[in-house]
Write a protein that holds these residues in place. Structure first.
Motif, short mmCIF file in Angstrom:
data_model
loop_
_atom_site.label_atom_id
_atom_site.label_comp_id
_atom_site.label_asym_id
_atom_site.label_seq_id
_atom_site.Cartn_x
_atom_site.Cartn_y
_atom_site.Cartn_z
N THR A 99 10.70 3.34 -4.52
CA THR A 99 10.35 4.74 -4.75
C THR A 99 10.58 5.62 -3.52
N SER A 100 11.25 5.08 -2.51
CA SER A 100 11.43 5.83 -1.25
C SER A 100 12.02 7.21 -1.48
N ALA A 156 0.82 -1.21 0.00
CA ALA A 156 0.00 0.00 0.00
C ALA A 156 0.86 1.26 0.00
N ALA A 157 0.43 2.25 -0.80
CA ALA A 157 1.03 3.59 -0.82
C ALA A 157 2.47 3.62 -1.31
N ALA A 158 2.87 2.60 -2.09
CA ALA A 158 4.22 2.61 -2.66
C ALA A 158 4.26 3.44 -3.94
N PHE A 176 7.82 -4.71 -9.23
CA PHE A 176 7.41 -4.73 -7.83
C PHE A 176 7.80 -3.37 -7.26
N VAL A 177 6.80 -2.54 -7.00
CA VAL A 177 7.03 -1.17 -6.54
C VAL A 177 6.94 -1.14 -5.02
N THR A 178 7.97 -0.62 -4.38
CA THR A 178 7.98 -0.61 -2.93
C THR A 178 8.57 0.70 -2.42
#
Length: 202
Positions: free
Chosen positions: A181-182, A11-13, A123-125
């Motif tokens: 994406t941090s 969620a929210a990545a 895989f987006v994190t």
């Protein structure tokens, strides 16, 4: 052109925003599969059985504005651990992915379960704290009275539930490209995703 893009992540990545932008860039159809579970969750909150709600789901159910509330998000996460619910929604997703002009599906098990043969997988994190801050900002912008600490706790709780469920746990596909994406702006994240997919298409 038949080309399927599977984009998973917690969620929210940023996977929803990235998926919409990728679909628009390539002229593909887009499906936010989380809305399927939110729609089922909304029906459960209204008194329906989770399994029957999933089996009776109609595309028009995905257009309900109330699906974006925290209560529905929580209900969606809870019904998503039910194997029969997930099974009932898989055909809907696979039929969408098979459409001829190309499709982008985002969720939590697209690359591992729904479309394991997808042409491109991401895989987006991002860190839990970064994701919680993004979700907090979204909720505040909508006028909701929430505390950041509560949002962080909710994100971590959902992560644990998604990763530890017996049916289709949240894990990257072995052949998925990991996109953290941090420390990226949304424009940078979108550009990175488009470059990855364009490379797969070539």
């Amino acid at each position: 052109m038949s080309f399927t893009v599977a984009i998973d992540g917690p969620a929210a990545a940023g996977k929803g925003t990235i998926s919409k932008a990728v679909a628009a860039h390539f002229g593909f159809a887009h499906l936010d599969t989380g809305l399927l579970y939110r729609a089922v969750g909304a029906k459960v909150l209204a008194g329906a059985s989770p399994i029957e709600a999933a089996r009776a789901l109609d595309p028009v159910d995905l257009e309900d504005d109330s699906l974006r509330t925290p209560a529905v998000a929580q209900a969606a996460s809870e019904v998503a651990v039910i194997a029969q619910v997930r099974d009932a929604l898989v055909d809907f997703q696979r039929n969408f992915a098979a459409r001829g002009q190309g499709a982008v599906l985002d969720g939590r098990d697209i690359g591992t379960v729904v479309c394991p043969l997808a042409d491109a997988k991401l895989f987006v994190t991002a860190s839990p704290e970064r994701r919680a801050t993004r979700r907090f900002d979204e909720l505040v912008a909508k006028g909701m009275d929430v505390a950041l600490d509560d949002v962080i706790a909710d994100v971590k709780e959902r992560d644990a539930r998604d990763r530890n469920r017996a049916a289709s746990p949240l894990v990257p596909a072995d052949d998925a490209y990991m996109l953290d994406t941090s420390d990226l702006t949304i424009d940078q994240a979108i550009a990175a995703a488009i470059a990855i997919i364009a490379d797969r298409m070539s």
